[in-house]
Design a protein around this motif. Structure first.
Motif, short mmCIF file in Angstrom:
data_model
loop_
_atom_site.label_atom_id
_atom_site.label_comp_id
_atom_site.label_asym_id
_atom_site.label_seq_id
_atom_site.Cartn_x
_atom_site.Cartn_y
_atom_site.Cartn_z
N GLN A 218 0.83 -1.21 0.00
CA GLN A 218 0.00 0.00 0.00
C GLN A 218 0.86 1.26 0.00
O GLN A 218 0.60 2.21 -0.75
N ALA A 219 1.88 1.28 0.85
CA ALA A 219 2.75 2.46 0.94
C ALA A 219 3.52 2.66 -0.36
O ALA A 219 3.73 3.79 -0.80
N ARG A 220 3.93 1.56 -0.99
CA ARG A 220 4.67 1.65 -2.25
C ARG A 220 3.79 2.24 -3.36
O ARG A 220 4.25 3.07 -4.15
N ALA A 221 2.53 1.80 -3.42
CA ALA A 221 1.61 2.34 -4.42
C ALA A 221 1.40 3.84 -4.22
O ALA A 221 1.37 4.62 -5.19
N LEU A 222 1.28 4.26 -2.96
CA LEU A 222 1.13 5.69 -2.67
C LEU A 222 2.38 6.47 -3.04
O LEU A 222 2.29 7.61 -3.53
N ALA A 223 3.55 5.88 -2.83
CA ALA A 223 4.81 6.55 -3.18
C ALA A 223 4.91 6.76 -4.68
O ALA A 223 5.36 7.82 -5.15
N ILE A 224 4.52 5.75 -5.46
CA ILE A 224 4.58 5.88 -6.92
C ILE A 224 3.58 6.93 -7.41
O ILE A 224 3.89 7.73 -8.30
N GLN A 225 2.39 6.94 -6.83
CA GLN A 225 1.40 7.97 -7.19
C GLN A 225 1.91 9.37 -6.85
O GLN A 225 1.71 10.32 -7.61
N ASP A 226 2.58 9.48 -5.70
CA ASP A 226 3.13 10.78 -5.29
C ASP A 226 4.20 11.24 -6.26
O ASP A 226 4.25 12.42 -6.64
N ALA A 227 5.07 10.32 -6.69
CA ALA A 227 6.12 10.68 -7.64
C ALA A 227 5.52 11.13 -8.97
O ALA A 227 5.96 12.13 -9.57
N LYS A 228 4.51 10.42 -9.46
CA LYS A 228 3.90 10.79 -10.73
C LYS A 228 3.22 12.15 -10.65
O LYS A 228 3.33 12.98 -11.57
N ALA A 229 2.54 12.43 -9.53
CA ALA A 229 1.87 13.73 -9.36
C ALA A 229 2.88 14.87 -9.37
O ALA A 229 2.65 15.93 -9.95
N LYS A 230 4.03 14.66 -8.74
CA LYS A 230 5.07 15.68 -8.73
C LYS A 230 5.60 15.91 -10.15
O LYS A 230 5.83 17.06 -10.56
N ALA A 231 5.83 14.83 -10.87
CA ALA A 231 6.35 14.96 -12.23
C ALA A 231 5.36 15.69 -13.13
O ALA A 231 5.76 16.54 -13.95
N GLU A 232 4.09 15.38 -13.00
CA GLU A 232 3.07 16.06 -13.81
C GLU A 232 3.02 17.55 -13.49
O GLU A 232 2.90 18.39 -14.39
N GLN A 233 3.11 17.89 -12.22
CA GLN A 233 3.06 19.30 -11.82
C GLN A 233 4.29 20.05 -12.33
O GLN A 233 4.20 21.18 -12.82
N MET A 234 5.45 19.41 -12.26
CA MET A 234 6.68 20.04 -12.74
C MET A 234 6.63 20.26 -14.25
O MET A 234 7.02 21.32 -14.75
N ALA A 235 6.13 19.28 -14.99
CA ALA A 235 6.02 19.41 -16.44
C ALA A 235 5.06 20.52 -16.82
O ALA A 235 5.31 21.31 -17.73
N SER A 236 3.95 20.62 -16.08
CA SER A 236 2.96 21.65 -16.36
C SER A 236 3.54 23.05 -16.15
O SER A 236 3.37 23.95 -16.97
N VAL A 237 4.24 23.22 -15.03
CA VAL A 237 4.83 24.53 -14.73
C VAL A 237 5.90 24.89 -15.75
O VAL A 237 6.04 26.05 -16.16
N ALA A 238 6.67 23.89 -16.18
CA ALA A 238 7.75 24.14 -17.13
C ALA A 238 7.26 24.29 -18.56
O ALA A 238 8.03 24.67 -19.44
N GLY A 239 5.99 23.97 -18.80
CA GLY A 239 5.45 24.12 -20.15
C GLY A 239 5.88 23.03 -21.10
O GLY A 239 6.02 23.27 -22.31
N VAL A 240 6.12 21.82 -20.57
CA VAL A 240 6.48 20.69 -21.43
C VAL A 240 5.48 19.56 -21.19
O VAL A 240 4.67 19.61 -20.25
N SER A 241 5.55 18.55 -22.05
CA SER A 241 4.66 17.41 -21.90
C SER A 241 5.40 16.25 -21.24
O SER A 241 6.55 15.96 -21.60
N LEU A 242 4.74 15.64 -20.29
CA LEU A 242 5.37 14.54 -19.58
C LEU A 242 5.37 13.29 -20.45
O LEU A 242 4.35 12.88 -21.01
N GLY A 243 6.54 12.67 -20.57
CA GLY A 243 6.68 11.45 -21.35
C GLY A 243 6.48 10.21 -20.49
O GLY A 243 5.91 10.26 -19.40
N LYS A 244 6.98 9.10 -20.99
CA LYS A 244 6.78 7.83 -20.29
C LYS A 244 7.77 7.68 -19.14
O LYS A 244 8.82 8.33 -19.10
N LEU A 245 7.42 6.80 -18.22
CA LEU A 245 8.30 6.47 -17.11
C LEU A 245 9.45 5.63 -17.65
O LEU A 245 9.25 4.59 -18.26
#
Length: 254
Positions: free
Chosen positions: A178-205
């Motif tokens: 459960q904790a691992r799934a939450l950690a992966i979701q947290d990482a993806k959310a951070k990456a999406e927010q960073m890409a949005s602020v930087a004005g780029v599109s997030l690619g694949k993991l």
């Protein structure tokens, strides 16, 4: 002309690569011409993409108590000290078993014999021997921890020693998942927010790694204090513990 733009982003690393990469010569100089095939040019993709860390926490109730207890006996000879310690330790073990503790959950953690000395007439003299026998005990009937502890200490008498008590999870696999799934979701959310602020599109993991996992020891003796010897059952509360997993992930940039 090839250029590379570095955009620092808080809580992660973002590198946007435009029209190829940047060539760093071995001499440390930068050449803006196309040197992809030039000798001595070093190319690195190590910091390409969006790098993030994620963490996940799951709060659960401990289901086992880990008790360290045993005996410490003294005698004028080694045999006398060992005999006294063996009698007291056998009484403690019999008490634990009578209260539902399994054989497999009792294991010796340390056993010592050492002399007891006194300083007289400017010299050290051996006046006896001390035997210490300690065991680590897993108590699965966690609600009965206090009464099991009290009965064991009474059985061992004045030679009884309690050296620690903490609570844990006997099988943490489900909590880790459960904790691992939450950690992966947290990482993806951070990456999406960073890409949005930087004005780029997030690619694949393109990379992910679990960097740490942790179940803290809930130490009763440290956090709550051991109760003094009284006729009542020693009050012990297991509380809750937090399982934590951290991951590092790297996403490409479209």
């Amino acid at each position: 002309m090839n250029k590379k733009i570095l955009l620092p982003i808080v809580s992660g690393l973002l590198v946007v690569s435009l029209a190829g990469g940047i060539a760093g010569c071995a001499s440390g100089t930068t050449d803006e011409t196309d040197n992809t095939d030039s000798p001595g040019v070093i190319w690195s993709q190590q910091n390409t993409g969006i790098w993030v860390n994620g963490s996940g926490e799951v709060t659960v109730g401990p289901d086992v108590a880990i008790l360290t207890l045993g005996v410490e006996s003294m005698g004028v000879s080694i045999d006398a000290a060992q005999t006294q310690a063996a009698q007291a330790m056998n009484a403690i073990i019999n008490s634990l078993k009578a209260n539902g503790v399994l054989d497999k959950d009792i294991k010796t953690s340390s056993y010592y014999i050492y002399p007891v000395t006194e300083w007289t007439d400017n010299r050290s003299t051996i006046v006896g021997y001390r035997v210490s026998n300690q065991a680590e005990v897993k108590i699965r009937q966690i609600a009965q921890t206090g009464s099991i502890l009290d009965a064991a200490v009474r059985a061992g008498g004045d030679d009884s020693r309690v050296n620690g008590l903490y609570f844990s999870i006997d099988d943490p696999a489900a909590a880790y998942e459960q904790a691992r799934a939450l950690a992966i979701q947290d990482a993806k959310a951070k990456a999406e927010q960073m890409a949005s602020v930087a004005g780029v599109s997030l690619g694949k993991l393109i990379y992910i790694s679990e960097t740490s996992n942790y179940i803290p020891r809930w130490d009763y003796a440290k956090d709550a204090g051991m109760a003094s010897s009284v006729p009542e059952v020693t009050p012990i509360s297991s509380g809750e513990t937090t399982v934590t997993v951290s991951v590092q992930a790297v996403y490409s940039i479209k």
